[in-house]
Motif scaffolding. Structure first.
Motif, PDB file in Angstrom:
ATOM      1  N   ILE A  58       0.566  -1.419   0.117  1.00  0.00           N
ATOM      2  CA  ILE A  58      -0.095  -0.146  -0.239  1.00  0.00           C
ATOM      3  C   ILE A  58       0.555   1.329  -0.220  1.00  0.00           C
ATOM      4  O   ILE A  58       1.970   1.250   0.982  1.00  0.00           O
ATOM      5  CB  ILE A  58      -1.137   0.406   1.605  1.00  0.00           C
ATOM      6  N   GLU A  59       0.305   2.695  -0.713  1.00  0.00           N
ATOM      7  CA  GLU A  59       1.099   3.381  -0.512  1.00  0.00           C
ATOM      8  C   GLU A  59      -0.039   4.959  -0.617  1.00  0.00           C
ATOM      9  O   GLU A  59      -1.020   4.699  -0.458  1.00  0.00           O
ATOM     10  CB  GLU A  59       1.543   3.930  -2.228  1.00  0.00           C
ATOM     11  N   VAL A  60       0.905   5.999   0.183  1.00  0.00           N
ATOM     12  CA  VAL A  60       0.436   7.463   0.856  1.00  0.00           C
ATOM     13  C   VAL A  60       1.330   8.246   0.225  1.00  0.00           C
ATOM     14  O   VAL A  60       2.800   7.569  -0.196  1.00  0.00           O
ATOM     15  CB  VAL A  60       0.268   7.156   2.291  1.00  0.00           C
ATOM     16  N   HIS A  61       1.027   9.475  -0.271  1.00  0.00           N
ATOM     17  CA  HIS A  61       1.766  10.761  -0.695  1.00  0.00           C
ATOM     18  C   HIS A  61       2.536  10.809   0.262  1.00  0.00           C
ATOM     19  O   HIS A  61       2.221  10.929   1.634  1.00  0.00           O
ATOM     20  CB  HIS A  61       1.031  11.666  -1.207  1.00  0.00           C
ATOM     21  N   VAL A  62       3.807  11.462   0.134  1.00  0.00           N
ATOM     22  CA  VAL A  62       4.762  11.171   1.458  1.00  0.00           C
ATOM     23  C   VAL A  62       4.580  12.367   1.690  1.00  0.00           C
ATOM     24  O   VAL A  62       5.104  12.582   2.591  1.00  0.00           O
ATOM     25  CB  VAL A  62       6.445  11.488   0.332  1.00  0.00           C
ATOM     26  N   ASP A  63       4.118  14.095   1.242  1.00  0.00           N
ATOM     27  CA  ASP A  63       3.678  15.064   1.503  1.00  0.00           C
ATOM     28  C   ASP A  63       2.542  15.172   2.156  1.00  0.00           C
ATOM     29  O   ASP A  63       1.406  16.014   2.676  1.00  0.00           O
ATOM     30  CB  ASP A  63       3.838  15.816   1.323  1.00  0.00           C
ATOM     31  N   ALA A  64       1.598  13.950   2.209  1.00  0.00           N
ATOM     32  CA  ALA A  64       0.098  13.893   2.733  1.00  0.00           C
ATOM     33  C   ALA A  64      -0.319  14.469   3.786  1.00  0.00           C
ATOM     34  O   ALA A  64      -1.273  14.599   3.987  1.00  0.00           O
ATOM     35  CB  ALA A  64      -0.500  12.390   2.607  1.00  0.00           C
ATOM     36  N   ILE A  65       0.466  13.969   5.016  1.00  0.00           N
ATOM     37  CA  ILE A  65       0.518  14.343   6.064  1.00  0.00           C
ATOM     38  C   ILE A  65       2.440  15.032   6.879  1.00  0.00           C
ATOM     39  O   ILE A  65       2.730  15.505   6.571  1.00  0.00           O
ATOM     40  CB  ILE A  65       1.340  13.057   7.209  1.00  0.00           C
ATOM     41  N   THR A  66       1.452  16.400   7.717  1.00  0.00           N
ATOM     42  CA  THR A  66       2.900  16.968   8.231  1.00  0.00           C
ATOM     43  C   THR A  66       3.094  16.585   9.346  1.00  0.00           C
ATOM     44  O   THR A  66       2.232  16.684   9.978  1.00  0.00           O
ATOM     45  CB  THR A  66       2.486  18.835   8.239  1.00  0.00           C
ATOM     46  N   PRO A  67       4.551  15.971   9.175  1.00  0.00           N
ATOM     47  CA  PRO A  67       4.900  15.643  10.866  1.00  0.00           C
ATOM     48  C   PRO A  67       4.246  16.337  12.408  1.00  0.00           C
ATOM     49  O   PRO A  67       4.032  17.502  12.601  1.00  0.00           O
ATOM     50  CB  PRO A  67       6.104  15.751  10.959  1.00  0.00           C
ATOM     51  N   GLY A  68       3.897  15.216  12.501  1.00  0.00           N
ATOM     52  CA  GLY A  68       2.853  15.259  14.799  1.00  0.00           C
ATOM     53  C   GLY A  68       1.452  15.852  14.013  1.00  0.00           C
ATOM     54  O   GLY A  68       0.841  15.549  15.275  1.00  0.00           O
ATOM     55  N   GLU A  69       1.032  15.172  13.449  1.00  0.00           N
ATOM     56  CA  GLU A  69      -0.942  15.942  13.159  1.00  0.00           C
ATOM     57  C   GLU A  69      -1.269  14.026  13.075  1.00  0.00           C
ATOM     58  O   GLU A  69      -0.717  13.092  13.388  1.00  0.00           O
ATOM     59  CB  GLU A  69      -1.057  15.970  11.063  1.00  0.00           C
ATOM     60  N   ARG A  70      -2.403  14.843  13.749  1.00  0.00           N
ATOM     61  CA  ARG A  70      -3.361  13.667  14.427  1.00  0.00           C
ATOM     62  C   ARG A  70      -3.717  12.845  13.721  1.00  0.00           C
ATOM     63  O   ARG A  70      -4.680  14.203  13.045  1.00  0.00           O
ATOM     64  CB  ARG A  70      -4.209  14.803  15.736  1.00  0.00           C
ATOM     65  N   VAL A  71      -4.089  11.958  12.970  1.00  0.00           N
ATOM     66  CA  VAL A  71      -4.650  11.061  12.329  1.00  0.00           C
ATOM     67  C   VAL A  71      -5.189   9.872  13.109  1.00  0.00           C
ATOM     68  O   VAL A  71      -5.091   8.842  13.885  1.00  0.00           O
ATOM     69  CB  VAL A  71      -3.556  10.402  11.243  1.00  0.00           C
ATOM     70  N   ILE A  72      -6.668   9.586  12.348  1.00  0.00           N
ATOM     71  CA  ILE A  72      -7.544   8.597  12.281  1.00  0.00           C
ATOM     72  C   ILE A  72      -7.426   7.687  11.175  1.00  0.00           C
ATOM     73  O   ILE A  72      -7.725   8.040  10.387  1.00  0.00           O
ATOM     74  CB  ILE A  72      -8.619   9.133  13.170  1.00  0.00           C
ATOM     75  N   LEU A  73      -7.594   6.173  11.512  1.00  0.00           N
ATOM     76  CA  LEU A  73      -7.511   5.568  10.361  1.00  0.00           C
ATOM     77  C   LEU A  73      -8.632   5.141  10.690  1.00  0.00           C
ATOM     78  O   LEU A  73      -9.248   4.719  11.138  1.00  0.00           O
ATOM     79  CB  LEU A  73      -5.964   4.628  10.890  1.00  0.00           C
ATOM     80  N   VAL A  74      -8.917   4.789   8.810  1.00  0.00           N
ATOM     81  CA  VAL A  74     -10.567   4.524   8.618  1.00  0.00           C
ATOM     82  C   VAL A  74     -11.077   3.329   7.542  1.00  0.00           C
ATOM     83  O   VAL A  74      -9.833   3.199   6.772  1.00  0.00           O
ATOM     84  CB  VAL A  74     -11.535   4.995   8.320  1.00  0.00           C
ATOM     85  N   ASP A  75     -11.696   1.942   7.551  1.00  0.00           N
ATOM     86  CA  ASP A  75     -11.606   0.911   7.195  1.00  0.00           C
ATOM     87  C   ASP A  75     -12.761   0.572   7.778  1.00  0.00           C
ATOM     88  O   ASP A  75     -13.842   1.077   8.442  1.00  0.00           O
ATOM     89  CB  ASP A  75     -10.413  -0.032   6.937  1.00  0.00           C
ATOM     90  N   ASP A  76     -13.563  -0.656   6.351  1.00  0.00           N
ATOM     91  CA  ASP A  76     -14.696  -0.624   6.839  1.00  0.00           C
ATOM     92  C   ASP A  76     -14.644  -2.097   7.825  1.00  0.00           C
ATOM     93  O   ASP A  76     -15.470  -2.604   8.392  1.00  0.00           O
ATOM     94  CB  ASP A  76     -15.587  -1.468   5.050  1.00  0.00           C
ATOM     95  N   LEU A  77     -14.311  -2.740   7.721  1.00  0.00           N
ATOM     96  CA  LEU A  77     -13.371  -3.969   8.243  1.00  0.00           C
ATOM     97  C   LEU A  77     -12.304  -4.699   8.904  1.00  0.00           C
ATOM     98  O   LEU A  77     -11.410  -4.296   7.932  1.00  0.00           O
ATOM     99  CB  LEU A  77     -14.703  -5.254   7.894  1.00  0.00           C
ATOM    100  N   ILE A  78     -12.475  -5.119  10.073  1.00  0.00           N
ATOM    101  CA  ILE A  78     -10.436  -5.110   9.816  1.00  0.00           C
ATOM    102  C   ILE A  78     -10.717  -7.298  10.521  1.00  0.00           C
ATOM    103  O   ILE A  78     -12.136  -7.117  11.379  1.00  0.00           O
ATOM    104  CB  ILE A  78     -10.478  -4.671  11.508  1.00  0.00           C
ATOM    105  N   ALA A  79      -9.721  -7.261   9.904  1.00  0.00           N
ATOM    106  CA  ALA A  79      -9.571  -9.459   9.921  1.00  0.00           C
ATOM    107  C   ALA A  79      -8.802  -9.770  11.014  1.00  0.00           C
ATOM    108  O   ALA A  79      -8.451  -9.726  11.666  1.00  0.00           O
ATOM    109  CB  ALA A  79      -9.895  -9.817   8.793  1.00  0.00           C
ATOM    110  N   THR A  80      -7.386 -10.511  10.376  1.00  0.00           N
ATOM    111  CA  THR A  80      -6.277 -10.553  10.641  1.00  0.00           C
ATOM    112  C   THR A  80      -6.002  -9.303  10.693  1.00  0.00           C
ATOM    113  O   THR A  80      -4.202  -9.274  12.154  1.00  0.00           O
ATOM    114  CB  THR A  80      -5.179 -11.691   9.453  1.00  0.00           C
ATOM    115  N   GLY A  81      -6.010  -7.889  10.668  1.00  0.00           N
ATOM    116  CA  GLY A  81      -5.263  -6.716  10.751  1.00  0.00           C
ATOM    117  C   GLY A  81      -4.134  -6.179  10.217  1.00  0.00           C
ATOM    118  O   GLY A  81      -3.309  -5.116  10.058  1.00  0.00           O
ATOM    119  N   GLY A  82      -3.421  -7.318   9.042  1.00  0.00           N
ATOM    120  CA  GLY A  82      -2.806  -6.929   8.372  1.00  0.00           C
ATOM    121  C   GLY A  82      -2.407  -5.585   7.535  1.00  0.00           C
ATOM    122  O   GLY A  82      -1.264  -4.627   7.562  1.00  0.00           O
TER     123      GLY A  82
END
Ligand code: AMP
Length: 181
Positions: free
Chosen positions: A107-131
């Motif tokens: 998986i990938e994300v843009h290198v500048d998507a976050i300013t260091p120190g920003e507070r982020v919530i991760l979201v998906d529809d479902l968690i299975a093995t968590g990988g």
């Protein structure tokens, strides 16, 4: 969340046996998304835990995590960051390999998507093995995010994913649980 609503929400998720392969019960959230009340209440319940705390970005995992994550980002007035399968994002990316049931993917994300120190919530529809979520958290941390929580509409607790993410020091919020996988 009232027990009645938890029951309604669970009933709004369609089960597709043997998809994408024999032995898997695919938990299809398109039926939940199609019910206005279920969709709105699910988002309300997921954001409740962070009422009053500052969230800079919501990061959603392709593709169903974009739908849930976009709605949450709107509700908490934060930015949205897409986490995508390799090769889909146009700008310079950082990538992370993560474990699938058989083998690995990236998986990938843009290198500048976050300013260091920003507070982020991760979201998906479902968690299975968590990988997938584990890979996403490592990716977000690599670009300087403080991952304050991970949230999922559905948990498959027997597969241990939520426990794995909590062990990484990230609180997990889920709304409905199904037995098996
Ligand atoms: P995992 O990395 O094992 O936690 O798998 C989570 C990812 O796979 C999420 O993006 C889910 O959308 C998808 N997924 C895994 N198992 C199922 C399932 N039984 N039904 C629907 N989606 C699933």
């Amino acid at each position: 969340m009232t027990p009645e609503f938890a029951q309604d929400l669970k009933a709004s998720v369609r089960a597709i046996p043997d998809y994408p392969k024999p032995g898997i019960i695919f938990r299809d959230i398109t039926t939940l998304l199609g019910e206005p009340r279920a969709f709105r209440r699910a988002i309300d319940e997921l954001v409740q835990s962070w009422a009053g705390s500052k969230i800079d970005k919501v990061a959603g995992i392709e593709a169903r995590g974009f739908i849930i994550g976009g709605a949450i980002a709107h509700q908490v007035s934060s930015g949205f960051v897409p986490i995508r399968k390799k090769g889909k994002l146009p700008h310079t990316c950082v990538s992370m390999e993560y474990a699938l049931e058989y083998g690995t993917d990236k998986i990938e994300v843009h290198v500048d998507a976050i300013t260091p120190g920003e507070r982020v919530i991760l979201v998906d529809d479902l968690i299975a093995t968590g990988g997938t979520a584990e890979g996403a958290i490592k990716l977000l941390r690599q670009i300087g995010a403080e991952v304050v929580a991970a949230c999922f509409v559905i948990d498959l607790p027997e597969l241990g994913g939520a426990a794995k993410i909590r062990a990484m020091g990230v609180p997990v919020r889920t709304l409905v649980a199904f037995e098996g996988h």
